[in-house]
Design a protein around this motif. Structure first.
Motif, short mmCIF file in Angstrom:
data_model
loop_
_atom_site.label_atom_id
_atom_site.label_comp_id
_atom_site.label_asym_id
_atom_site.label_seq_id
_atom_site.Cartn_x
_atom_site.Cartn_y
_atom_site.Cartn_z
N LEU A 280 0.94 -1.17 -0.02
CA LEU A 280 0.07 0.16 0.06
C LEU A 280 0.83 1.18 -0.05
CD1 LEU A 280 -2.95 1.19 0.29
CD2 LEU A 280 -2.48 0.98 2.71
N SER A 281 0.38 2.06 -0.88
CA SER A 281 1.23 3.46 -1.04
C SER A 281 0.20 4.54 -0.81
CB SER A 281 1.91 3.85 -2.31
OG SER A 281 2.67 4.84 -2.32
N LEU A 282 0.30 5.23 0.27
CA LEU A 282 -0.82 6.10 0.60
C LEU A 282 -0.49 7.53 -0.15
CD1 LEU A 282 -1.23 5.78 4.52
CD2 LEU A 282 -2.94 4.89 2.50
N LEU A 283 0.96 7.78 -0.40
CA LEU A 283 1.44 8.95 -1.03
C LEU A 283 0.98 8.77 -2.58
CD1 LEU A 283 4.62 10.01 0.85
CD2 LEU A 283 2.38 10.97 1.18
N ALA A 284 1.05 7.73 -3.06
CA ALA A 284 0.99 7.61 -4.26
C ALA A 284 -0.42 7.37 -4.77
CB ALA A 284 1.81 6.44 -4.76
N GLY A 285 -1.24 7.06 -3.73
CA GLY A 285 -2.74 6.71 -4.03
C GLY A 285 -2.89 5.31 -4.65
N SER A 286 -2.05 4.26 -4.23
CA SER A 286 -2.07 3.05 -5.14
C SER A 286 -2.01 1.86 -3.94
CB SER A 286 -0.90 2.87 -6.28
OG SER A 286 0.26 3.00 -5.48
N TYR A 287 -2.51 0.86 -4.58
CA TYR A 287 -2.16 -0.28 -3.78
C TYR A 287 -1.78 -1.78 -4.79
CZ TYR A 287 -7.03 -2.08 -4.34
OH TYR A 287 -8.22 -2.68 -4.81
N SER A 288 -1.15 -2.72 -4.46
CA SER A 288 -0.73 -3.59 -5.46
C SER A 288 -0.90 -5.05 -4.62
CB SER A 288 0.62 -3.68 -6.00
OG SER A 288 1.68 -3.62 -5.26
N ILE A 289 -1.23 -5.99 -5.49
CA ILE A 289 -1.43 -7.32 -4.65
C ILE A 289 -0.75 -8.24 -5.75
CG2 ILE A 289 -3.26 -9.01 -4.09
CD1 ILE A 289 -5.54 -6.78 -4.34
N GLU A 290 0.09 -9.09 -5.01
CA GLU A 290 0.65 -10.22 -5.54
C GLU A 290 0.18 -11.48 -5.65
OE1 GLU A 290 4.77 -10.26 -3.97
OE2 GLU A 290 5.17 -8.17 -4.79
N ASN A 291 0.34 -12.31 -6.68
CA ASN A 291 -0.08 -13.55 -6.77
C ASN A 291 -1.54 -14.04 -6.33
OD1 ASN A 291 2.52 -14.26 -7.33
ND2 ASN A 291 3.26 -14.11 -5.12
N ILE A 292 -2.65 -13.27 -7.19
CA ILE A 292 -4.03 -13.57 -7.06
C ILE A 292 -4.26 -14.98 -7.56
CG2 ILE A 292 -6.17 -12.70 -7.36
CD1 ILE A 292 -4.91 -9.98 -7.52
N GLU A 293 -5.04 -16.10 -6.86
CA GLU A 293 -5.38 -17.03 -7.44
C GLU A 293 -7.12 -16.95 -7.29
OE1 GLU A 293 -3.34 -20.64 -6.69
OE2 GLU A 293 -2.03 -20.25 -8.36
N ILE A 294 -7.95 -17.38 -8.27
CA ILE A 294 -9.23 -17.79 -7.96
C ILE A 294 -9.52 -19.32 -8.53
CG2 ILE A 294 -11.65 -17.43 -8.72
CD1 ILE A 294 -10.87 -14.27 -9.15
N VAL A 295 -9.69 -19.97 -7.54
CA VAL A 295 -9.84 -21.50 -7.87
C VAL A 295 -11.14 -22.11 -7.42
CG1 VAL A 295 -7.26 -21.90 -7.50
CG2 VAL A 295 -9.07 -22.28 -5.35
N LYS A 296 -11.53 -23.34 -8.23
CA LYS A 296 -12.80 -23.91 -8.12
C LYS A 296 -12.79 -24.40 -6.77
CE LYS A 296 -16.44 -25.93 -10.71
NZ LYS A 296 -16.79 -26.42 -12.03
N SER A 297 -13.85 -24.24 -5.86
CA SER A 297 -13.96 -24.79 -4.47
C SER A 297 -13.90 -26.17 -4.40
CB SER A 297 -15.14 -24.27 -3.76
OG SER A 297 -15.28 -22.97 -3.94
N ASN A 298 -14.22 -27.10 -5.22
CA ASN A 298 -14.61 -28.50 -4.98
C ASN A 298 -13.23 -29.29 -5.32
OD1 ASN A 298 -14.13 -28.81 -7.76
ND2 ASN A 298 -16.20 -29.06 -8.16
N GLY A 299 -12.28 -28.46 -5.70
CA GLY A 299 -10.72 -29.10 -5.71
C GLY A 299 -10.66 -30.02 -6.62
N LEU A 300 -11.48 -30.08 -7.88
CA LEU A 300 -11.35 -31.11 -8.92
C LEU A 300 -10.79 -30.51 -10.25
CD1 LEU A 300 -14.87 -32.98 -8.54
CD2 LEU A 300 -12.66 -33.54 -7.85
#
Length: 346
Positions: free
Chosen positions: A42-62
């Protein structure tokens, strides 16, 4: 004073953890998918935030592959707009990947359909997004039930979308502009430009697309599994212009097939062991293709014109047949857009 400074430092240290927790909870609102993220900066002065390594996976694990993943997502204020008196943001995605999975079993399929992704995105980015950039993205289609398994993709996707904040309060022009390039599995490449007006009741857009050097054998498993014939060799070039004015459609598609080979005795009979009727159908298709091929350019091509509405498009069959004959016996068609389809802005 010291306590205030310490309080601010503690708040600054806690914000990334709180933001990470908020993002995880927001992603988990999807019914059949779970979300997980890495470090949050999070950078308050720059007015920005970055998130690394986002994953959206199927809940059933199949499903082994995540529906969506990205190495980094960065959200920041668009300072040029802020200086002009409006508060909008920009999003930058680095190496995002979309994995679509087909399967004979419903629980092993993955498309992401039916989930509230738009609401989730609105909660993650509370400001209007006016600039979106994708760097080195991929869209993958998989089917492990096919033999051999299907694994095809669009890769090296680089995209820029501008003026997404379609509001008179934020922008004089209401047209969103999207420009992108990508490579296909193998050596093919494509480029497209889109202009659209998202706030109209019925779809209003203008699309120009060109694709070249798409090796059909790179998609052999896909075509063998989903198409009623085998393509033993060939390359595809394609030009597409299409516009919709409040749902009223007009446009054309110009596919050009080079060095096409539908039927191969060794490939279809000796190796594939195709049945009699399938072999006859492929042989007939190959013969028709050979008859109407432009011999000088060794290509089979046509131009398919369409009009009507998006729900009920009207295809000009006679014009398509005439284009086949023109390509075969008069002049070889080129898979290039001619800028004849344009959406007239109000």
């Amino acid at each position: 004073m010291l306590f205030c400074a310490l309080g601010l430092l503690l708040l600054r240290a806690a914000l990334p953890v709180a933001l990470q927790s908020y993002v995880n909870r927001t992603l988990d609102r999807a019914e059949d998918y779970d979300g997980r993220v890495g470090n949050v900066d999070l950078s308050l002065l720059a007015g920005s935030y970055s998130i690394e390594n986002i994953e959206i996976v199927k809940s059933n694990g199949l499903v082994q592959q995540p529906l969506f993943s990205t190495q980094q997502l960065r959200f920041s204020l668009l300072w040029s707009a802020l200086l002009g008196g409006t508060i909008v943001g920009e999003v930058d995605l680095t190496q995002p990947v979309l994995n679509f999975v087909d399967s004979t079993a419903e629980e092993e399929r993955q498309s992401g359909a039916g989930e509230p992704w738009l609401n989730i995105a609105n909660d993650l980015f509370p400001l209007r997004i006016d600039h979106l950039q994708i760097r080195d993205g991929r869209v993958v289609f998989l089917n492990s039930n096919a033999s051999p398994p299907i694994d095809v993709s669009l890769q090296d996707i680089n995209l820029i979308a501008l003026n997404i904040a379609n509001s008179r309060d934020l922008a004089k022009e209401l047209t969103t502009l999207v420009s992108a390039t990508a490579n296909t599995t193998g050596s093919g490449n494509l480029a497209f430009d889109v202009s659209l007006t998202p706030n109209t009741q019925l779809p209003t857009f203008d699309i120009n697309l060109e694709a070249s050097d798409i090796g059909l054998t790179d998609f052999e498993n896909l075509l063998n599994y989903y198409a009623p014939f085998d393509l033993e060799a060939g390359e595809l070039d394609l030009a597409l212009e299409m516009a919709s004015d409040a749902g009223e459609l007009t446009g054309y598609m110009r596919p050009v097939l080079h060095n096409i080979d539908v039927f191969s005795w060794k490939g279809d009979v000796e190796e594939d062991g195709d049945g009699l009727f399938r072999n006859l159908a492929e042989l007939f298709t190959g013969a028709i293709t050979e008859i109407f091929e432009n011999q000088a350019s060794n290509q089979f091509a046509t131009e398919v014109e369409f009009s009507g509405t998006l729900d009920e498009p009207d295809i000009d069959t006679f014009a398509a047949i005439a284009a086949i004959l023109r390509n075969a016996f008069v002049d070889a068609l080129e898979a290039r857009i001619d800028n004849s389809i344009n959406l007239e802005a109000d």
